[in-house]
Write a protein that holds these residues in place. Sequence first.
Motif, PDB file in Angstrom:
ATOM      1  N   TYR A  21       0.797  -1.218   0.000  1.00 55.32           N
ATOM      2  CA  TYR A  21       0.000   0.000   0.000  1.00 55.32           C
ATOM      3  C   TYR A  21       0.836   1.278   0.000  1.00 55.32           C
ATOM      4  N   ASP A  22       2.156   1.172   0.018  1.00 52.08           N
ATOM      5  CA  ASP A  22       2.939   2.394   0.167  1.00 52.08           C
ATOM      6  C   ASP A  22       4.399   2.144  -0.176  1.00 52.08           C
ATOM      7  N   THR A  54       2.220  -5.172 -10.341  1.00 44.84           N
ATOM      8  CA  THR A  54       1.365  -4.036  -9.994  1.00 44.84           C
ATOM      9  C   THR A  54       1.902  -3.306  -8.775  1.00 44.84           C
ATOM     10  N   ALA A  55       2.395  -4.053  -7.791  1.00 41.14           N
ATOM     11  CA  ALA A  55       2.939  -3.424  -6.583  1.00 41.14           C
ATOM     12  C   ALA A  55       4.123  -2.533  -6.938  1.00 41.14           C
ATOM     13  N   ASN A  62       2.917   0.669  -8.786  1.00 40.92           N
ATOM     14  CA  ASN A  62       2.363   1.646  -7.842  1.00 40.92           C
ATOM     15  C   ASN A  62       3.462   2.293  -7.017  1.00 40.92           C
ATOM     16  N   ARG A  83       5.441   4.815  -9.076  1.00 36.10           N
ATOM     17  CA  ARG A  83       4.651   6.041  -9.281  1.00 36.10           C
ATOM     18  C   ARG A  83       4.694   6.915  -8.028  1.00 36.10           C
ATOM     19  N   ARG A  84       4.521   6.296  -6.860  1.00 33.64           N
ATOM     20  CA  ARG A  84       4.580   7.062  -5.610  1.00 33.64           C
ATOM     21  C   ARG A  84       5.977   7.615  -5.372  1.00 33.64           C
TER      22      ARG A  84
END
Length: 246
Positions: free
Chosen positions: A81-82, A127-128, A131, A134-135
Amino acid sequence: MDSAPDADAIARRDPGCCLAEYLDQPVPPYTVDEPLDDGQLLRLGDTDWEVLHTPGHTPGHLALWHPEERLLVVGDALSDYDVGWVNLALDGPDASAAAVASLQRLADLEPGVLLPAHGPIPVEPTTAFANALRRGRRLVDDPDGAVWYGARRIFAFALMIRDGIAADEVEPYLLARAWLADAAQLLRRTPEALAAELVGTMIRSGAVVVRDKRLHAAAEYSPVLPEALRAPYPPAWPAPAGRRGL
């Protein structure tokens, strides 16, 4: 398991090691049996893992790679998630770019399973990583945002490990923290202004809740045992065996 420079700092009981005092996150005393370097093979049980130096979240951050099973232990580099926060105050303005480069290096391995230090195992590693990259690039493009991101993470964790802080003690607690003073300088604010803004924005966003006149992190967590918070900071740790008199 620590990188060689970190292991040496721990052996010296350096005041800055583990960022324990800087973040007010006490760490029980420990020693490092085997310092690790990039490319080294680490034997765990009957399996060899490749050590990968992945600076970003910390300068000495490490990951472990098992190419045959395509297992990748990513530590704090990313989660489902981060991404790990970066410390621009201590590690310099290039820390975010270093974190992105490390994420890209890990993504290029095309692992089948990611094992993060926090949270659930990502269902889809590709996908992880997409993401996380991108973050991470947002942190590079927005240095002020990176500082805010770190401040929010540190404060939320402080609330978690203490099972909340009394509302009338929050401001004095924050103003006594070195990380807040550094963040305020980078954000061109006074520590008092940043402390008030940090608390206010996190309450308004729902990341922090007020219950019984105490501020709590809204995320699910398990508070640590009170005695763990009484662990001494590294300069007061016992000297490692064989290094008495340091």
